[in-house]
Design a protein around this motif. Structure first.
Motif, mmCIF file in Angstrom:
data_model
loop_
_atom_site.group_PDB
_atom_site.id
_atom_site.type_symbol
_atom_site.label_atom_id
_atom_site.label_comp_id
_atom_site.label_asym_id
_atom_site.label_seq_id
_atom_site.Cartn_x
_atom_site.Cartn_y
_atom_site.Cartn_z
ATOM 1 N N UNK A 178 0.858 -1.181 0.000
ATOM 2 C CA UNK A 178 0.000 0.000 0.000
ATOM 3 C C UNK A 178 0.895 1.232 0.000
ATOM 4 N N UNK A 179 0.837 1.998 -1.077
ATOM 5 C CA UNK A 179 1.703 3.154 -1.257
ATOM 6 C C UNK A 179 2.717 2.885 -2.340
ATOM 7 N N UNK A 180 2.606 3.588 -3.462
ATOM 8 C CA UNK A 180 3.461 3.318 -4.620
ATOM 9 C C UNK A 180 4.424 4.463 -4.913
ATOM 10 N N UNK A 181 4.890 5.128 -3.859
ATOM 11 C CA UNK A 181 5.973 6.070 -4.036
ATOM 12 C C UNK A 181 7.271 5.335 -4.309
ATOM 13 N N UNK A 182 8.387 6.022 -4.199
ATOM 14 C CA UNK A 182 9.683 5.403 -4.507
ATOM 15 C C UNK A 182 9.935 4.176 -3.635
ATOM 16 N N UNK A 183 9.694 4.293 -2.331
ATOM 17 C CA UNK A 183 9.956 3.169 -1.435
ATOM 18 C C UNK A 183 8.961 2.029 -1.630
ATOM 19 N N UNK B 11 -9.242 -4.096 -0.656
ATOM 20 C CA UNK B 11 -8.730 -5.353 -1.211
ATOM 21 C C UNK B 11 -7.266 -5.543 -0.844
ATOM 22 N N UNK B 12 -6.484 -4.491 -0.945
ATOM 23 C CA UNK B 12 -5.067 -4.590 -0.609
ATOM 24 C C UNK B 12 -4.868 -4.865 0.870
ATOM 25 N N UNK B 13 -5.627 -4.189 1.728
ATOM 26 C CA UNK B 13 -5.471 -4.354 3.174
ATOM 27 C C UNK B 13 -5.931 -5.721 3.665
ATOM 28 N N UNK B 14 -6.655 -6.466 2.828
ATOM 29 C CA UNK B 14 -7.135 -7.795 3.216
ATOM 30 C C UNK B 14 -6.134 -8.903 2.907
ATOM 31 N N UNK B 15 -4.989 -8.588 2.308
ATOM 32 C CA UNK B 15 -3.998 -9.617 1.975
ATOM 33 C C UNK B 15 -3.438 -10.254 3.237
ATOM 34 N N UNK C 110 -4.602 3.382 8.467
ATOM 35 C CA UNK C 110 -5.086 2.429 7.472
ATOM 36 C C UNK C 110 -5.838 1.280 8.131
ATOM 37 N N UNK C 111 -5.269 0.745 9.202
ATOM 38 C CA UNK C 111 -5.901 -0.354 9.931
ATOM 39 C C UNK C 111 -6.585 0.213 11.166
ATOM 40 N N UNK C 112 -7.907 0.333 11.090
ATOM 41 C CA UNK C 112 -8.667 0.894 12.196
ATOM 42 C C UNK C 112 -9.030 -0.187 13.206
ATOM 43 N N UNK C 113 -9.579 0.206 14.318
ATOM 44 C CA UNK C 113 -9.883 -0.717 15.406
ATOM 45 C C UNK C 113 -10.699 -1.906 14.908
ATOM 46 N N UNK C 114 -10.214 -3.122 15.163
ATOM 47 C CA UNK C 114 -10.913 -4.344 14.801
ATOM 48 C C UNK C 114 -10.708 -4.817 13.379
ATOM 49 N N UNK C 115 -9.832 -4.162 12.615
ATOM 50 C CA UNK C 115 -9.712 -4.478 11.188
ATOM 51 C C UNK C 115 -8.699 -5.570 10.870
ATOM 52 N N UNK C 116 -7.721 -5.797 11.721
ATOM 53 C CA UNK C 116 -6.723 -6.828 11.450
ATOM 54 C C UNK C 116 -7.347 -8.216 11.552
ATOM 55 N N UNK C 117 -7.010 -9.089 10.601
ATOM 56 C CA UNK C 117 -7.580 -10.431 10.553
ATOM 57 C C UNK C 117 -6.661 -11.441 11.235
ATOM 58 N N UNK C 118 -7.215 -12.508 11.823
ATOM 59 C CA UNK C 118 -6.372 -13.553 12.410
ATOM 60 C C UNK C 118 -5.358 -14.077 11.389
ATOM 61 N N UNK C 119 -4.114 -14.188 11.813
ATOM 62 C CA UNK C 119 -3.062 -14.703 10.956
ATOM 63 C C UNK C 119 -2.398 -13.674 10.065
ATOM 64 N N UNK C 120 -2.910 -12.459 10.058
ATOM 65 C CA UNK C 120 -2.379 -11.444 9.153
ATOM 66 C C UNK C 120 -1.049 -10.895 9.672
#
Length: 308
Positions: A128-133, A175-179, A192-202
């Motif tokens: 997520x983020x397509x700048x130089x880095x 879609x990208x944050x769900x990888x 980007x990841x708000x409260x409760x948004x991280x999925x198990x195993x991520x």
């Protein structure tokens, strides 16, 4: 004395070479063979900041003087500029000057991908983020055999990086944050990841919030995850974890350093459902690794020289 432009740095240090060099630097730092002090910030808020970063290792000393001015792209200027100076640790003689932006891109990408491979559980990946880095991160994931999604707020930049790197553009940020593994390389001004948004195993490698006041994940989410960082002394006051430390919800005893994991001195992921977060603040020993890799190739690429 060789002078490495940004183009010369990238020619001298291909993505896979950067990966190996930075991984080795993490281990050497964990073992105490390479040393550094936390970076010094000279803030010019809200425009940006200047950073001074010293390191010592492998018979060499390094000083990186680098900037971060997030508003520069709107002016047609790069966000990151500066110089890396490499000296002999035996005589103090200046040995090389390198473009800091190219060194930063290579080592940032390497750190994020090393964390993905060391702490993730496999599966899909996204940048997520397509700048130089961010572009360099996607390029390295491809070089390591991955097939990452990429996403950026700027459709033109997203299309250009997708074509250049050979990565798949995500249809949306969600879609990208769900990888299964996500590397965030944003200016760090927006959660980007708000409260409760991280999925198990991520797994998430948080690369953008590399300074005071920046964040890419909600403080509440840190309590749900196993936390790793590049260097606790630096991360505790100058990156993604600083707000949680200040609020008293995170202590150093709960955070493991990635170098310790790579050196076998600390545990990494322990089960498939564990959420892992890696906070990258950017280390001078990583810059030293890229600079020394470039010096190894200096004779092969015909560099201009500077006489002092």
């Amino acid at each position: 004395m060789p002078v490495f432009s940004g183009t010369a740095v990238r020619e001298a240090v291909p993505p896979l070479r950067a990966y190996e060099a930075v991984r080795d630097a993490f281990v050497r730092h964990a073992r105490g063979e390479w040393t550094m002090q936390p970076k010094v910030y000279v803030s010019n808020y809200p425009a940006g900041d200047f950073r001074a970063m010293p390191a010592l290792g492998g018979g060499h000393a390094l000083l990186k003087w680098v900037t971060s001015f997030p508003g520069n792209p709107a002016r047609g200027l790069p966000t990151v500029t500066g110089l890396v100076l490499v000296s002999s640790a035996e005589t103090g003689e200046l040995e090389a000057v390198l473009d800091a932006a190219a060194v930063t891109a290579l080592r940032t990408a390497a750190a994020g991908v090393i964390a993905v491979e060391a702490l993730g559980r496999g599966g899909s990946s996204a940048v997520v983020g397509c700048g130089v880095n961010g572009a360099e991160t996607a390029r390295l994931l491809r070089a390591r055999g991955g097939d990452p999604l990429v996403w950026d707020v700027d459709p033109a930049r997203l299309a250009a990086v997708s074509e250049d790197v050979g990565a798949r553009p995500a249809g949306s940020l969600e879609e990208a944050l769900a990888a299964d593994a996500v590397v965030t390389v944003t200016p760090g001004r927006e959660i980007l990841f708000r409260s409760g948004s991280l999925r198990p195993g991520q797994h998430v490698s948080l690369m953008g919030a590399d300074g005071p006041g920046k964040a890419e994940v909600a403080v509440e989410e840190l309590a749900r995850a196993t936390i790793f960082c590049d260097d606790w002394e630096q991360a505790s006051h100058g990156g993604e974890l600083a707000a949680a430390v200040a609020a008293g919800v995170l202590r150093g005893t709960a955070v493991r350093q990635l170098g310790d994991v790579l050196a076998g001195a600390a545990a990494g992921r322990t089960d498939d459902d564990e959420i892992t977060l890696f906070d990258s603040t950017g280390l001078a020993i990583q810059d030293l690794a890229i600079a020394l890799a470039a010096l190894d190739s200096a004779r092969d690429i015909g560099l201009p020289t500077l006489a002092l």
